[in-house]
Design a protein around this motif. Structure first.
Motif, PDB file in Angstrom:
ATOM      1  N   GLU A 108      47.177  34.892   6.006  1.00  0.00           N
ATOM      2  CA  GLU A 108      47.419  35.858   4.944  1.00  0.00           C
ATOM      3  C   GLU A 108      46.851  35.376   3.614  1.00  0.00           C
ATOM      4  N   THR A 109      47.000  34.097   3.328  1.00  0.00           N
ATOM      5  CA  THR A 109      46.549  33.557   2.049  1.00  0.00           C
ATOM      6  C   THR A 109      45.031  33.576   1.932  1.00  0.00           C
ATOM      7  N   THR A 110      44.335  33.087   2.966  1.00  0.00           N
ATOM      8  CA  THR A 110      42.873  33.053   2.887  1.00  0.00           C
ATOM      9  C   THR A 110      42.276  34.454   2.957  1.00  0.00           C
ATOM     10  N   ASN A 111      42.902  35.362   3.698  1.00  0.00           N
ATOM     11  CA  ASN A 111      42.421  36.751   3.716  1.00  0.00           C
ATOM     12  C   ASN A 111      42.521  37.377   2.324  1.00  0.00           C
ATOM     13  N   LYS A 114      39.838  35.867   0.074  1.00  0.00           N
ATOM     14  CA  LYS A 114      38.503  36.370   0.399  1.00  0.00           C
ATOM     15  C   LYS A 114      38.293  37.771  -0.149  1.00  0.00           C
ATOM     16  N   LYS A 115      39.327  38.607  -0.113  1.00  0.00           N
ATOM     17  CA  LYS A 115      39.212  39.955  -0.662  1.00  0.00           C
ATOM     18  C   LYS A 115      39.050  39.916  -2.181  1.00  0.00           C
ATOM     19  N   ARG A 116      39.749  38.980  -2.834  1.00  0.00           N
ATOM     20  CA  ARG A 116      39.679  38.888  -4.296  1.00  0.00           C
ATOM     21  C   ARG A 116      38.402  38.219  -4.763  1.00  0.00           C
ATOM     22  N   TYR A 117      37.877  37.309  -3.942  1.00  0.00           N
ATOM     23  CA  TYR A 117      36.667  36.569  -4.322  1.00  0.00           C
ATOM     24  C   TYR A 117      35.616  36.724  -3.210  1.00  0.00           C
ATOM     25  N   PRO A 118      35.038  37.904  -3.072  1.00  0.00           N
ATOM     26  CA  PRO A 118      34.115  38.152  -1.956  1.00  0.00           C
ATOM     27  C   PRO A 118      32.845  37.317  -2.030  1.00  0.00           C
TER      28      PRO A 118
END
Length: 294
Positions: A108-111, A114-118
């Motif tokens: 959940e954390t890395t997903n 990744k969405k916030r910092y594509p």
């Protein structure tokens, strides 16, 4: 040849009209038409067949679509990475971690990150806790997250304590150890211990076994599951006793050393200055450890 010209070309082919592409780009038809003519002049070939207000790709125009899309995608990635860098965001973050914390937390954390910092590429490697120091000293990772077992300080990395983890020595409720009113170290030595193993200088090593008879595995979750199979006793993070089945089946051994708090650390190489994302990730781990223990 400019990327903007390729973008106009692809949009015209998609919509079948220069005018429609111009409206979508909020540009005049003449601006788009002039850009496409300049692209064709630059390449020396006709990319579009024009019939009235409609256009379609020529054979050569159709054959360069894939390459054009790749160029546009690569240019967007370059711009995004440069913007990330200027904003203090890491373009690449290499993470090594143990499995002290549940898989769901990391997923959940890395997903979310990744969405916030594509524009950031995340690399994550799972390793047994004692093996992580070797990973840091070998320059495999920028940051590592792991339980501390009293390792020595190193010039290769600095560390920050993010919180503490409660480790529990547990055994299947039907195991003979669970039938004893009080368990001594001698009792523990009599039975199979499920212990963590790791690679140490190309040799498979058991980490600080109590019993001379042990079953070695690299990860805490595997150790927990083998204890569920009544193979022996083990010491694992309390956070991995997630389900009702775990808590009903595995019981804390009745000995003074069965409950131990251990520091949970972030290890960072001295040569790496923590960026925005690394600091945010460390804070998320801190918050999770605090909420999990409250």
């Amino acid at each position: 040849m400019k990327v903007s010209q390729l973008e106009m070309l692809l949009l015209c082919i998609e919509l079948g009209s220069i005018a429609a592409a111009a409206r979508k780009l909020n540009k005049s038809r003449s601006t788009v038409s002039t850009a496409l003519n300049a692209l064709e002049d630059d390449l020396g070939v006709a990319l579009l067949e024009r019939t009235g207000n409609r256009v379609k790709p020529t054979d050569i125009g159709l054959s360069i679509l894939d390459e054009s899309e790749h160029i546009i995608h690569s240019m967007h990635q370059i711009k995004t990475k440069c913007e990330h860098y200027l904003n203090g965001y890491e373009t690449t973050l290499r993470i090594v971690r143990d499995d002290t914390l549940p898989e769901q937390f990391w997923r959940e954390t890395t997903n979310e990150l990744k969405k916030r910092y594509p524009g950031t590429s995340f690399f994550m490697y799972l390793a047994p806790s004692p093996e992580i120091v070797n990973c840091m000293e070998s320059n495999i990772a920028d940051v590592a997250f792991c339980t501390s077992f009293g390792w020595k300080e190193s010039d290769s990395y600095q560390h920050e304590q993010l919180g503490k983890i409660l480790f529990l020595s547990v055994v299947h409720h039907q195991h003979p150890l669970n039938q004893l009113r009080s368990v001594t170290e001698l009792d523990l030595r009599r039975y199979t211990e499920i212990i963590q193993t790791y690679m140490d200088q190309e040799r498979l090593t058991a980490f600080s076994p109590v019993s001379g008879n042990y079953h070695g595995l690299p990860f805490f979750e595997l150790m927990r599951d083998v204890a569920m199979d009544q193979i022996g006793w083990t010491s694992i993070p309390s956070l991995l006793l997630e389900s009702d089945e775990h808590r009903k089946t595995l019981k804390v051994i009745k000995c003074p050393e069965a409950m131990t708090w251990r520091p949970y650390l972030a290890l960072m190489r001295e040569s790496v200055e923590g960026g925005v994302i690394m600091k945010e990730l460390c804070q998320k781990v801190k918050d999770y450890l605090y909420s999990a223990q409250v």
